[in-house]
Motif scaffolding. Structure first.
Motif, PDB file in Angstrom:
ATOM      1  N   THR A 474       0.842  -1.319  -0.038  1.00 49.39           N
ATOM      2  CA  THR A 474       0.178  -0.013   0.235  1.00 49.39           C
ATOM      3  C   THR A 474       0.654   1.163   0.079  1.00 49.39           C
ATOM      4  N   LEU A 475       0.390   2.082  -1.078  1.00 46.26           N
ATOM      5  CA  LEU A 475       1.348   3.597  -0.886  1.00 46.26           C
ATOM      6  C   LEU A 475       0.453   4.509  -0.029  1.00 46.26           C
ATOM      7  N   THR A 476       0.857   4.944   1.051  1.00 45.01           N
ATOM      8  CA  THR A 476       0.295   5.930   1.930  1.00 45.01           C
ATOM      9  C   THR A 476       1.073   7.192   1.954  1.00 45.01           C
ATOM     10  N   PRO A 477       1.062   8.159   1.141  1.00 47.66           N
ATOM     11  CA  PRO A 477       1.961   9.325   1.024  1.00 47.66           C
ATOM     12  C   PRO A 477       1.742  10.280   2.161  1.00 47.66           C
ATOM     13  N   GLN A 478       2.894  10.681   2.996  1.00 50.03           N
ATOM     14  CA  GLN A 478       2.823  11.620   4.003  1.00 50.03           C
ATOM     15  C   GLN A 478       4.165  12.127   3.912  1.00 50.03           C
ATOM     16  N   GLU A 479       4.270  13.257   4.837  1.00 50.42           N
ATOM     17  CA  GLU A 479       5.725  14.020   4.554  1.00 50.42           C
ATOM     18  C   GLU A 479       6.658  13.493   5.648  1.00 50.42           C
ATOM     19  N   LYS A 480       6.389  12.921   6.718  1.00 50.03           N
ATOM     20  CA  LYS A 480       7.049  12.852   7.848  1.00 50.03           C
ATOM     21  C   LYS A 480       7.186  11.276   8.252  1.00 50.03           C
ATOM     22  N   THR A 481       8.206  10.499   8.498  1.00 50.49           N
ATOM     23  CA  THR A 481       7.871   9.120   8.732  1.00 50.49           C
ATOM     24  C   THR A 481       7.517   8.922  10.248  1.00 50.49           C
ATOM     25  N   THR A 482       6.668   8.013  10.454  1.00 47.57           N
ATOM     26  CA  THR A 482       6.122   7.552  11.687  1.00 47.57           C
ATOM     27  C   THR A 482       6.034   6.218  11.887  1.00 47.57           C
ATOM     28  N   VAL A 483       5.898   6.082  13.342  1.00 44.93           N
ATOM     29  CA  VAL A 483       5.699   4.671  13.850  1.00 44.93           C
ATOM     30  C   VAL A 483       4.488   4.621  14.575  1.00 44.93           C
ATOM     31  N   LEU A 484       3.304   3.814  14.207  1.00 45.41           N
ATOM     32  CA  LEU A 484       2.208   3.993  14.881  1.00 45.41           C
ATOM     33  C   LEU A 484       1.965   2.688  15.546  1.00 45.41           C
ATOM     34  N   PHE A 485       0.999   2.670  16.489  1.00 38.05           N
ATOM     35  CA  PHE A 485       0.729   1.605  17.406  1.00 38.05           C
ATOM     36  C   PHE A 485      -0.649   1.572  17.845  1.00 38.05           C
ATOM     37  N   PRO A 486      -1.514   0.459  17.838  1.00 32.68           N
ATOM     38  CA  PRO A 486      -2.864   0.687  18.312  1.00 32.68           C
ATOM     39  C   PRO A 486      -3.364   0.761  19.638  1.00 32.68           C
ATOM     40  N   SER A 487      -2.461   0.327  20.459  1.00 36.51           N
ATOM     41  CA  SER A 487      -2.838   0.024  21.911  1.00 36.51           C
ATOM     42  C   SER A 487      -1.766   0.162  22.830  1.00 36.51           C
ATOM     43  N   ALA A 488      -2.045   0.530  24.065  1.00 35.99           N
ATOM     44  CA  ALA A 488      -0.977   0.720  25.162  1.00 35.99           C
ATOM     45  C   ALA A 488      -0.119  -0.426  25.338  1.00 35.99           C
ATOM     46  N   GLU A 489      -0.384  -1.759  25.282  1.00 42.33           N
ATOM     47  CA  GLU A 489       0.420  -2.756  25.291  1.00 42.33           C
ATOM     48  C   GLU A 489       1.478  -2.973  24.224  1.00 42.33           C
ATOM     49  N   LEU A 490       1.394  -2.009  23.265  1.00 42.20           N
ATOM     50  CA  LEU A 490       2.133  -2.453  21.943  1.00 42.20           C
ATOM     51  C   LEU A 490       3.032  -0.970  21.976  1.00 42.20           C
ATOM     52  N   GLU A 491       3.061  -0.048  22.996  1.00 41.07           N
ATOM     53  CA  GLU A 491       3.790   1.341  22.942  1.00 41.07           C
ATOM     54  C   GLU A 491       5.195   1.035  23.028  1.00 41.07           C
ATOM     55  N   GLY A 492       5.633   0.200  24.097  1.00 46.90           N
ATOM     56  CA  GLY A 492       7.021  -0.226  24.034  1.00 46.90           C
ATOM     57  C   GLY A 492       7.474  -0.934  22.865  1.00 46.90           C
ATOM     58  N   ASP A 493       6.660  -1.625  22.316  1.00 47.86           N
ATOM     59  CA  ASP A 493       7.430  -2.369  21.048  1.00 47.86           C
ATOM     60  C   ASP A 493       7.666  -1.220  20.119  1.00 47.86           C
ATOM     61  N   ALA A 494       6.623  -0.319  19.794  1.00 47.97           N
ATOM     62  CA  ALA A 494       6.670   0.578  18.794  1.00 47.97           C
ATOM     63  C   ALA A 494       7.962   1.546  18.877  1.00 47.97           C
ATOM     64  N   GLN A 495       8.215   1.745  20.440  1.00 47.30           N
ATOM     65  CA  GLN A 495       9.176   2.571  20.637  1.00 47.30           C
ATOM     66  C   GLN A 495      10.773   1.908  20.524  1.00 47.30           C
TER      67      GLN A 495
END
Length: 569
Positions: A474-495
């Motif tokens: 999927t192409l999802t154009p955006q200006e800045k690179t991001t790391v997204l996560f859906p719920s609190a238990e995955l925040e540490g993994d995303a970081q």
């Protein structure tokens, strides 16, 4: 002259006599005491003492009277002031801030805790009131939904030292998101059409949602004004200087109906009231909607200079007149729907110097689907939106000291945000080998996407132990690179993923749009193995707005409009 006791001692006509009798009794008592205990002559001392006591009593009563009168005056004034304040508040009409469902993130605060302020100004062509029909014509349009023919975004910097304004021509074709009318509950589906139609698809809140969708900016407030409102405000402000290079008469011509009625001779003129409305509405005589936007910018700059040259906030009649006109003329988003909040908002602009105010028009090109319409010129427009999102001034007039202080504050704020983000993680990062990561390619947008970029970054993650990382087509154009996560238990993994790739922790965000840890490689990371300063897009520089923005600085007093030849006389 002494005080008239009858004014403060009582309501009857004998008051003065009673007071004199009391004073005499005190004097006699004092005299008796003196006769029995003083020398043989027993004179002045007792009489003097009695006179002082009487004088003090009179003075106390006079002070009580004065205090009572003053209290009544204060209460009366306060009461009148409250009633007038309530009257002004009752004048104000307000509505929901946005008709859309999603808001962009608000800008991060600077080191001082301040954030930029974005206000959307809209001019409606509504013929819903008889006075609007009288001023704008169009008796057959009274039942039509209003169009937002004037649209300007005012961005006030976080430090309140500069202001940048962007207009979008009314016939620019854009994506209008799904909007809900807060009053009727009617839902309008998303569409792609000219931007002035957004006002009739759920009100000003829908126009705000459209701007947010286009710019990626969180917009704090909107204000709307119609024809009669412009006249009222122009009268309250007083004459504003405008200039034309030729005699102009904006009137109907063969094959070209309409016209604002503006008629001026060559040179500079003061306009107010209906003539100010004619200036702001003139389109054909200034060649196009782009010309009209430029004329509006000249008027606004001149108005700001005009108000700043006068001490409006210490001139009670002027201030009262402006307050009366503003509250009657404007409809505002509900969170600023009181006199106090509008006044506080005005104060945000008060300190901005005129040479730090920049008026621009969003760069556009002719619409390939309709030569009478426009579309966004993506490269230059994106540059302007980036400057606004990063709170970079459109003008280059900041002092070196201000620039250095701003840079230091920005760096400190970024460091603090990163620390806070790291400290906020309650769930530690899991084993990279057990962490699923989806990587998307967002390097497109204003540029051609880098082919295979998602696969390249996924491979980088695999090399760092994230063996479950995979690329998404999927192409999802955006200006800045991001790391997204859906719920609190995955925040540490995303970081953990962000640290592995060298992505700032401020780019790690929670989102319901993803089902797992998701990296979107933005346009700021088109090459290289890390989104470092060397490979990222260079930061915007103050004053580096594109030439296509047709910028006018607020200090330009000699700005003058060209007149399209058929409308000269």
């Amino acid at each position: 002259m002494g005080w008239d006791d009858s004014l403060y001692e009582g309501a009857d006509g004998d008051t003065g006599t009673k007071t004199a009798t009391k004073a005499k009794a005190r004097t006699d008592a004092g005299t008796g005491a003196a006769d029995s205990g003083a020398g043989a002559d027993g004179t002045a001392a007792s009489g003097s003492s009695g006179g002082t006591v009487a004088g003090r009593g009179t003075l106390r009563r006079a002070l009580r009277w004065a205090a009572a009168v003053l209290s009544l005056l204060i209460l009366g004034t306060a009461g009148a002031g409250y009633l007038y304040y309530k009257h002004l508040n009752d004048n104000i009409r307000s509505g929901a801030r946005t008709g859309g469902s999603d808001d962009p993130e608000k800008a991060a605060a600077n080191a001082a805790g301040d954030t930029p302020l974005n206000i959307l100004l809209l001019g409606s062509d509504s013929r819903g009131k008889p006075e609007n029909v009288k001023l704008g014509g169009g008796k057959n349009l009274t039942s039509d939904p209003p169009l937002a023919d004037v649209q300007m975004l005012v961005h006030i910097s976080a430090d309140r030292k500069n202001a940048s304004v962007v207009s979008i021509p009314r016939d620019t074709r854009v994506d209008i998101p799904e909007c809900k009318d807060a009053e009727t509950g009617k839902v309008y589906p998303k569409t792609n059409t000219i931007i002035n139609a957004s006002l009739g698809r759920g009100g000003a809140g829908c126009t705000l949602a459209t701007w947010q969708n286009l710019t990626g900016l969180y917009i704090d407030h909107w204000m709307t004004i119609d024809f009669s409102g412009v006249v009222q405000m122009a009268d309250a402000i007083g004459g504003v200087d405008v200039c034309v290079k030729n005699n102009v008469w904006d009137r109907p011509l063969p094959g070209v109906p309409g016209g604002s009625g503006l008629k001026l001779t060559k040179g500079t003129h003061q306009v107010k009231g209906e003539q100010a409305l004619q200036w702001l509405r003139t389109r054909h005589a200034f060649s196009s909607d782009l010309g009209r936007a430029k004329a509006q910018h000249m008027y606004m700059n001149s108005m700001i200079r005009h108000l700043k040259s006068q001490n409006v906030f210490t001139d009670t009649p002027r201030l009262t007149g402006l307050a009366e006109a503003a509250t009657k003329s404007l409809e505002v988003s509900e969170e600023i729907g009181t006199v106090k909040k509008l006044f506080d908002l005005a104060m945000q602009l008060k300190s901005v110097p005129t040479d730090r105010v920049t008026m621009t028009t969003m760069p556009t090109v002719t619409d390939p689907q309709d030569p009478n319409h426009l579309v966004v010129q993506q490269t230059d427009a994106t540059k302007m939106w980036t400057m606004l999102r990063d709170d970079v001034a459109f003008d280059g007039n900041a002092s070196k000291a201000d620039e250095e202080a701003a840079a230091a504050k920005k760096k400190k704020a970024a460091e603090k945000a990163a620390e806070q983000a790291a400290a906020a993680v309650k769930d530690p990062a899991g084993d990279p080998a057990d962490t699923g990561v989806l990587v998307r390619n967002g390097t497109g947008g204003t540029q051609t996407p880098v082919r295979g970029r998602a696969a390249t970054v996924a491979s980088l993650l695999v090399g760092k132990g994230y063996t479950l990382a995979r690329a998404d087509a999927t192409l999802t154009p955006q200006e800045k690179t991001t790391v997204l996560f859906p719920s609190a238990e995955l925040e540490g993994d995303a970081q953990g993923v962000a640290k592995a790739l060298g992505i700032p922790l401020t780019s790690v965000q929670r989102s319901t749009d993803v089902s797992g840890v998701t990296v979107t490689v933005g346009a700021d990371w088109r090459t290289g193995t890390s989104p470092s300063e060397e490979t990222a897009a260079p930061p915007s520089k103050a004053g580096a707005i594109p030439d296509t923005a047709d910028a006018i600085n607020g200090a330009e007093k000699d700005a003058c409009m060209d007149v399209y030849a058929p409308y000269r006389f």
